[in-house]
Design an enzyme around this catalytic site. Sequence first.
Site, PDB file in Angstrom:
ATOM      1  N   HIS A   1      -6.436  -6.046  -2.218  1.00 49.12           N
ATOM      2  CA  HIS A   1      -5.329  -5.154  -1.880  1.00 49.12           C
ATOM      3  C   HIS A   1      -4.372  -5.751  -0.854  1.00 49.12           C
ATOM      4  O   HIS A   1      -3.164  -5.619  -0.979  1.00 49.12           O
ATOM      5  CB  HIS A   1      -5.914  -3.845  -1.341  1.00 49.12           C
ATOM      6  CG  HIS A   1      -4.906  -2.780  -1.070  1.00 49.12           C
ATOM      7  ND1 HIS A   1      -4.153  -2.190  -2.060  1.00 49.12           N
ATOM      8  CD2 HIS A   1      -4.517  -2.175   0.097  1.00 49.12           C
ATOM      9  CE1 HIS A   1      -3.371  -1.260  -1.540  1.00 49.12           C
ATOM     10  NE2 HIS A   1      -3.555  -1.247  -0.224  1.00 49.12           N
TER      11      HIS A   1
ATOM     12  N   ASP B   1      -8.235  -5.148  -6.650  1.00 48.21           N
ATOM     13  CA  ASP B   1      -7.871  -4.192  -5.607  1.00 48.21           C
ATOM     14  C   ASP B   1      -8.907  -3.070  -5.565  1.00 48.21           C
ATOM     15  O   ASP B   1      -9.142  -2.390  -6.556  1.00 48.21           O
ATOM     16  CB  ASP B   1      -6.483  -3.624  -5.912  1.00 48.21           C
ATOM     17  CG  ASP B   1      -5.896  -2.831  -4.757  1.00 48.21           C
ATOM     18  OD1 ASP B   1      -6.665  -2.256  -3.966  1.00 48.21           O
ATOM     19  OD2 ASP B   1      -4.653  -2.769  -4.658  1.00 48.21           O
TER      20      ASP B   1
ATOM     21  N   SER C   1       0.840  -1.188   0.000  1.00 49.32           N
ATOM     22  CA  SER C   1       0.000   0.000   0.000  1.00 49.32           C
ATOM     23  C   SER C   1       0.886   1.253   0.000  1.00 49.32           C
ATOM     24  O   SER C   1       1.728   1.405  -0.881  1.00 49.32           O
ATOM     25  CB  SER C   1      -0.962  -0.043   1.189  1.00 49.32           C
ATOM     26  OG  SER C   1      -2.006   0.876   1.037  1.00 49.32           O
TER      27      SER C   1
END
Length: 448
Positions: free
Chosen positions: A392, A358, A264
């Site tokens: 994600h 994602d 991230s």
Amino acid sequence: MLMRTSLRAMSGSRSVLSRPERLPHRAGMAVSIGVQPSPDSLFDEPLRMRVSGLSPLQPVTMKAWLRDQKGQLFQSAALYRADGEGELDPAHSPSLGGHYTGIQPMGLLWSLSPQTPFTRLVKRDVASSPLSVHIQVFDGHCSLEQLTHQPLATATNQRWFMKEGVSRIPVREGRVRGTLFIPPGTGPFPGIIDLYGSVGGMVEHRASLLANHGFLTLALGYFGFDDLPNDFNNLDLEYFEEAVNFLGQHPKVLGPGIGAIGISKGGDLVLSMAAFLPHVIAVVSIGGCNANTLGNLHYKNITLPGLSVSIDRIKFLESTLVDISEVMHNPMDGANNDCIIPIEKAEGHFLFVVGEDDKNWKTPLYAQQAIEKLKENGKENYELITYPEAGHLLEPSYFPFCYASVHRLVGQPVVWGGEMKPHALAQLDLWPKIQTFLRKHLEHQSKL
């Protein structure tokens, strides 16, 4: 080099029979669950489970559960049928329903789901206590809500994050705040800096697991921990450079180059480290962006502003759940060009990891743009792994799938994307590939 891993396996089914189906087990036969290794194992280590003492073809429900350090309950269930000898081996017998279907030897673990919605399993204390996973077998096909009767058998496995001989050392060196994990032995070992994203604080579980596999790893805090800033509105890359120098000077680190892994926000930070810091020679960006995000990044006389966002693009899926996948602007829009990380300047190697579903941001687009930039500059120093139906939060093997959890910046639960079964299988596939990539580019130094 492009490496695409397709895991279009059937997504986990949560369907169960409408009423319990039971068949008494054979009188006088003691039902037992054998677990290997037992009683302890490492968290990313597979388990072999086998149930014996059942009646031939007996329908049973297998259940797993654990409580995290805050006491939150995670549990899973799957429906099985014993073989003709009254035995059940999930490595050979398919689940017929429940949290997943098909032959999945570790399905009970990666399908563990929180009883409290939007709870993410994060192991903060990796040194002093394991996660205790309880495995049970019940007569008949039942949902979790129907499992009110006593189990036929129970077994417990202690899932540790540090193997014997790994050292955990808190770091307060200059400005650097983190935790060092040193593998057993004399070394030298490949050195890795490990970064997480907007969760903040100190996250150690991936770093400790990497140390088990022979990497000397620094879990690095950069906001919301100790005396570090409370946010990442203004980060300076000199802090990360100080951490790189600290790790590179460790007597057990194989140098001069080190690696970095980030997810991230940590994913774009490791790209910036590779672009500006010459000793960072191998980086893994998981669900990262090719532009600097969420605040300014300063390095000497250079400032990369944060990629612009439009809050009005937030989608409300439920009363408390939001989708923020459209909030971030396209880095290649003219107004955002100054946010783009100049990865073409890097001499090291990149591994881009993409979950195609994602929902945090447009990871597939960002990876494509990053690779195009490298190609335009004659670079082939990259690998790409993409996973259909993965989201994600791609974690090490066997971490339970997290559909949604509270986002520190948003202040409420956000959906991360992915489907349980393909996401879990993506993690199982990815974890050894990350280690292979880092080992390939860091151990090679000893031969130069």
